[in-house]
Design an enzyme around this catalytic site. Sequence first.
Site, PDB file in Angstrom:
ATOM      1  CB  SER A 165      -0.888   0.030   1.243  1.00 15.43           C
ATOM      2  OG  SER A 165      -1.596   1.255   1.309  1.00 15.43           O
TER       3      SER A 165
ATOM      4  CE1 TYR B 225      -3.933  -2.064   4.762  1.00 16.61           C
ATOM      5  CE2 TYR B 225      -3.350   0.217   4.274  1.00 16.61           C
ATOM      6  CZ  TYR B 225      -3.739  -1.031   3.840  1.00 16.61           C
ATOM      7  OH  TYR B 225      -3.933  -1.276   2.500  1.00 16.61           O
TER       8      TYR B 225
HETATM    9  P1  NAP Z   1     -11.591  -5.333  -0.376  1.00 20.19           P
HETATM   10  O1  NAP Z   1     -12.401  -4.825  -1.511  1.00 20.19           O
HETATM   11  O2  NAP Z   1     -11.984  -5.025   1.021  1.00 20.19           O
HETATM   12  O3  NAP Z   1     -11.456  -6.922  -0.536  1.00 20.19           O
HETATM   13  C1  NAP Z   1     -10.714  -7.636   0.420  1.00 20.19           C
HETATM   14  C2  NAP Z   1     -10.570  -9.065  -0.024  1.00 20.19           C
HETATM   15  O4  NAP Z   1      -9.728  -9.732   0.948  1.00 20.19           O
HETATM   16  C3  NAP Z   1     -11.884  -9.807  -0.034  1.00 20.19           C
HETATM   17  O5  NAP Z   1     -11.811 -10.736  -1.092  1.00 20.19           O
HETATM   18  C4  NAP Z   1     -11.898 -10.522   1.310  1.00 20.19           C
HETATM   19  O6  NAP Z   1     -12.662 -11.715   1.317  1.00 20.19           O
HETATM   20  C5  NAP Z   1     -10.432 -10.853   1.469  1.00 20.19           C
HETATM   21  N1  NAP Z   1     -10.002 -11.086   2.835  1.00 20.19           N
HETATM   22  C6  NAP Z   1     -10.124 -10.252   3.915  1.00 20.19           C
HETATM   23  N2  NAP Z   1      -9.591 -10.828   5.002  1.00 20.19           N
HETATM   24  C7  NAP Z   1      -9.128 -12.042   4.599  1.00 20.19           C
HETATM   25  C8  NAP Z   1      -8.492 -13.104   5.262  1.00 20.19           C
HETATM   26  N3  NAP Z   1      -8.212 -13.049   6.574  1.00 20.19           N
HETATM   27  N4  NAP Z   1      -8.156 -14.205   4.554  1.00 20.19           N
HETATM   28  C9  NAP Z   1      -8.443 -14.290   3.239  1.00 20.19           C
HETATM   29  N5  NAP Z   1      -9.049 -13.305   2.548  1.00 20.19           N
HETATM   30  C10 NAP Z   1      -9.386 -12.201   3.238  1.00 20.19           C
HETATM   31  O7  NAP Z   1     -10.056  -4.861  -0.496  1.00 20.19           O
HETATM   32  P2  NAP Z   1      -9.241  -4.222  -1.727  1.00 20.19           P
HETATM   33  O8  NAP Z   1      -9.398  -2.760  -1.667  1.00 20.19           O
HETATM   34  O9  NAP Z   1      -9.502  -4.961  -2.968  1.00 20.19           O
HETATM   35  O10 NAP Z   1      -7.761  -4.519  -1.206  1.00 20.19           O
HETATM   36  C11 NAP Z   1      -6.980  -5.570  -1.719  1.00 20.19           C
HETATM   37  C12 NAP Z   1      -5.547  -5.361  -1.257  1.00 20.19           C
HETATM   38  O11 NAP Z   1      -5.086  -4.078  -1.718  1.00 20.19           O
HETATM   39  C13 NAP Z   1      -5.383  -5.324   0.263  1.00 20.19           C
HETATM   40  O12 NAP Z   1      -4.172  -5.962   0.613  1.00 20.19           O
HETATM   41  C14 NAP Z   1      -5.326  -3.841   0.588  1.00 20.19           C
HETATM   42  O13 NAP Z   1      -4.618  -3.596   1.768  1.00 20.19           O
HETATM   43  C15 NAP Z   1      -4.581  -3.337  -0.639  1.00 20.19           C
HETATM   44  N6  NAP Z   1      -4.775  -1.907  -0.891  1.00 20.19           N
HETATM   45  C16 NAP Z   1      -6.012  -1.407  -1.228  1.00 20.19           C
HETATM   46  C17 NAP Z   1      -6.137  -0.050  -1.462  1.00 20.19           C
HETATM   47  C18 NAP Z   1      -7.458   0.568  -1.853  1.00 20.19           C
HETATM   48  O14 NAP Z   1      -7.542   1.817  -1.888  1.00 20.19           O
HETATM   49  N7  NAP Z   1      -8.483  -0.199  -2.146  1.00 20.19           N
HETATM   50  C19 NAP Z   1      -5.035   0.794  -1.339  1.00 20.19           C
HETATM   51  C20 NAP Z   1      -3.815   0.246  -0.993  1.00 20.19           C
HETATM   52  C21 NAP Z   1      -3.691  -1.100  -0.773  1.00 20.19           C
HETATM   53  P3  NAP Z   1     -14.273 -11.720   1.595  1.00 20.19           P
HETATM   54  O15 NAP Z   1     -14.923 -11.253   0.313  1.00 20.19           O
HETATM   55  O16 NAP Z   1     -14.576 -13.142   1.894  1.00 20.19           O
HETATM   56  O17 NAP Z   1     -14.520 -10.774   2.726  1.00 20.19           O
END
Ligand code: NAP
Length: 252
Positions: free
Chosen positions: A143, A157
């Site tokens: 991130s 985080y």
């Molecule tokens: P999201 O829409 O909240 O989706 C999270 C995903 O992770 C879902 O598929 C969820 O499964 C799964 N998950 C959560 N806890 C888990 C666990 N303990 N074991 C296995 N799977 C788990 O998140 P996102 O925004 O796509 O983020 C994806 C990655 O990008 C993360 O690592 C996040 O930190 C990083 N990131 C995101 C952003 C942003 O702005 N979106 C920015 C920087 C970094 P369920 O569907 O079953 O809940």
Amino acid sequence: MSDRVVIVTGGSRGIGAATAMLAAERGYGVVVNYTANVAAAEAVCARIHATGGVAVAVRGDVSSEADIDHIFAAADRMGTLAGLVNNAGVVDLAARVEDFDAARLTRMFAINTLGTILCSGRAVKRMSTKHGGKGGGIVNVTSAAAKLGAPGNYVDYAAAKGAVDSFTVGLALEVAGEGIRVNGVRPGIIDTEIHASGGIPGRAAEMAPSVPIPRAGTAEEVARAILWLLSDEASYTTGSVINVTGGRGIAP
Ligand code: NAP
């Protein structure tokens, strides 16, 4: 059986779902891992199957070693592991450091950091030429917070993702001679449901004007960087973490 299996942790929604679908489009058999939202995971698989791709939804919490073994066993049944995308990640409600407790910190580091490291170890055992494997790629989704620190929101985080940045470099060097490349993608403000899970559903729209490219990014834009890093197009790239932030957080 597929000769090119990729595991996408947290593949049911957001960046992971976009990555799973693009990986299938590029010919990978995909393990779509999720932890709670079975309907979302099944929907991703249905979309992949509809285009003739191979995918299976596998429940598992990446902070549990038993669950991780279950995820990798599903990949073994599908074929030869060629890639791992450590995408599963969580934030928490915005808070200051003096209000953090051990339960919050344990969850934050267990999922974001320990999960990434434990899954990577299982992938190395299967892909390393040292262990008789055929090589492969690991991409860690970190991130921009790792660089920006996320003060007042979730410094924990940011620290958990900063550890993933360091891990990416260390593992890349450890297995560089064993056919495995290890890289990272550092997303900025991406329009997914993660912001709602942190109690700020409008965060992507609110932050968009402050990004140098003045909008939020899409999950697909991050997925394309991940798939590039996994591909042979990136055959001499290892230990790199690519900013996919629209220019946010890149100045030293
Ligand atoms: P999201 O829409 O909240 O989706 C999270 C995903 O992770 C879902 O598929 C969820 O499964 C799964 N998950 C959560 N806890 C888990 C666990 N303990 N074991 C296995 N799977 C788990 O998140 P996102 O925004 O796509 O983020 C994806 C990655 O990008 C993360 O690592 C996040 O930190 C990083 N990131 C995101 C952003 C942003 O702005 N979106 C920015 C920087 C970094 P369920 O569907 O079953 O809940």
